[in-house]
Write a protein that holds these residues in place. Structure first.
Motif, mmCIF file in Angstrom:
data_model
loop_
_atom_site.group_PDB
_atom_site.id
_atom_site.type_symbol
_atom_site.label_atom_id
_atom_site.label_comp_id
_atom_site.label_asym_id
_atom_site.label_seq_id
_atom_site.Cartn_x
_atom_site.Cartn_y
_atom_site.Cartn_z
ATOM 1 N N THR A 54 0.920 -1.186 -0.026
ATOM 2 C CA THR A 54 -0.020 0.028 -0.042
ATOM 3 C C THR A 54 0.889 1.240 -0.087
ATOM 4 O OG1 THR A 54 -1.778 -1.167 1.190
ATOM 5 C CG2 THR A 54 -1.751 1.330 1.272
ATOM 6 N N TYR A 60 -1.648 7.474 7.480
ATOM 7 C CA TYR A 60 -1.577 5.994 7.204
ATOM 8 C C TYR A 60 -0.756 5.553 8.297
ATOM 9 C CZ TYR A 60 -3.802 5.534 2.617
ATOM 10 O OH TYR A 60 -4.779 5.685 1.537
ATOM 11 N N ASN A 68 3.969 -2.799 5.726
ATOM 12 C CA ASN A 68 2.958 -2.293 5.183
ATOM 13 C C ASN A 68 2.526 -1.273 5.937
ATOM 14 O OD1 ASN A 68 1.683 -1.777 2.486
ATOM 15 N ND2 ASN A 68 0.549 -3.922 2.574
ATOM 16 N N SER A 71 -4.583 2.253 5.859
ATOM 17 C CA SER A 71 -5.196 3.498 5.388
ATOM 18 C C SER A 71 -6.111 3.831 6.690
ATOM 19 C CB SER A 71 -6.096 3.297 4.356
ATOM 20 O OG SER A 71 -7.149 4.517 4.314
#
Length: 83
Positions: A54, A60, A68, A71
């Protein structure tokens, strides 16, 4: 090639994303360490062109376990009903 680096706060939340160079080291320092020193906070690389990752955005959260980003907008927002 351009790289992108996410600056993290103490809760691993992204405060900014900066553009960088695609080098293993800068001035003899590993790239992630160099960017962390440059901004004065931890920086981790984020990828704009990888399907398995992502791309980071402000707000985030980064997980060191999964490497990773998550969101803050986990649920879709329903559109307003117009009269």
């Amino acid at each position: 090639m351009t790289t992108y680096w996410a600056e993290l706060d103490t809760n691993n939340v992204v405060t900014q994303v900066i553009t960088g160079v695609d080098d293993a080291t800068i001035e003899g320092i590993p790239t992630s360490d160099w960017y962390s020193n440059f901004v004065g906070a931890p920086c981790v690389q984020t990828w704009i062109d990888r399907d398995d990752k992502t791309y980071a955005g402000i707000g985030y959260t980064y997980s060191y376990d999964t490497q990773n980003f998550t969101s803050p907008y986990l649920e879709p927002v329903e559109p307003l009903n117009e009269p």
